[in-house]
Structures are given as structure tokens and as C-alpha cells.
Design an enzyme around this catalytic site. Sequence first.
Site: not given
Ligand code: ADP
Length: 177
Positions: A36, A38
Site C-alpha cells: 500500500g 507504505d
Molecule cells: P493500512 O495498512 O493502514 O490499511 P494501506 O496502505 O493499505 O494502509 O492503505 C491506506 C490507504 O492509503 C488506503 O485508502 C489506500 O487506498 C491509500 N493509498 C495507497 N497508496 C497510496 C498512495 N500512494 N497515496 C495515497 N494514498 C494511498
Amino acid sequence: MQSGATCLEVVNGDITGLDYDAIVNAANSSLLGGGGVDGAIHRAAGPDLVHECRLLGGCKTGQAKITKGYRLKARYIIHTVGPVWRGGDFGEPELLASCYRSSLNVARGHQLESMAFPAISTGIYGFPMPAAAAVATRTVIEFLVAQPEIFRKIAFVCFDVGASAIFQQALSEALRM
Ligand code: ADP
């Protein structure tokens, strides 16, 4: 939208390219990268990020730690660990609120004026988007009401238009409270 001296906005897009003093990372407790947002932040910041993260000794759910931004436009990355959604009765809303408060406190401690949050916990960790948006916007506004002069600009960054619409509505409602 405005809360005290702070401009609040919902931004649709990729958080990794944004030019804020800090962007917030929805990390896992190891702080060593994952999927995601991260994974996207680690790829964009480059390999020096994980080296600094190794020195931090992980992070507990609801807490936050700061690193440099490396290849990002943002000078800093604030890493926070959201709760995994387990139905809502296991303290998830309070832990999510703690992520936003801890991140704001870390930013304040570094005299940062602008920061961008992703929708913490709403991806792999499964927190329902409307509930997460309500917690996120209320918590940030409560902080800004208590400390109105700290931040110039705070953004809620959503990866798709559906999430942006939910955050926009939650922000309007939270500002009316
Ligand atoms: P968590 O493990 O805390 O759920 P995720 O990364 O899976 O974290 O998702 C958190 C949110 O960030 C989701 O709504 C996802 O769609 C969003 N997301 C993923 N990649 C990006 C990005 N590059 N920029 C902004 N938001 C993102």
C-alpha cells in the site's frame, strides 16, 4: 476549508509526490516497509529510508515516529501504525485517533507547518472508510481548536475519488461540530 489559522483540504492522488513539510506513512509496526502507501513511500524515498527506519526499533499501534524524507519533496516522513479493523469493538477508533494526534504532536515538536495524511488503516488494515474519515477529521480539528496557531496547512490525501468524497463530507460535518 479553514480551522483557525490552518487551511484544511482533501487532496485526491498519490501522497508520495506532495510538497509538504511532512507526509504521514501508514506503516506497520516493524517500520521496515510493506504494501500500500507504505510500499509506495519507501520506493519513492529510496533505500536510505529503510536504513534510518531500522534504527527506530519499530513503533506501537497508535504511536508515531519521524524520519527524513530522502528523495521525496517532503522533508520528513512521520510513520504511524494504524489499528487493524476487527469489527470496531477492540478500541480501533481510539487507536486511529491516537495515530492522528501522535503524528500532529511529532510534527509540532519539529516545528513543521504543513503535513499530509493518507487514509490510515483503510487499506490492508480494513477500517471502513466513512468511520475512518469521521475519526480522522474530528481528531485533527479537535487538535487545531486546542492549538490554533501551529499549522499552516493540513491535507487528507485520498487515493481515489470515492474516498475523497467521503473525506470531503466528513470534513464538512466535523467543522460544523
Ligand atoms: P493500512 O495498512 O493502514 O490499511 P494501506 O496502505 O493499505 O494502509 O492503505 C491506506 C490507504 O492509503 C488506503 O485508502 C489506500 O487506498 C491509500 N493509498 C495507497 N497508496 C497510496 C498512495 N500512494 N497515496 C495515497 N494514498 C494511498
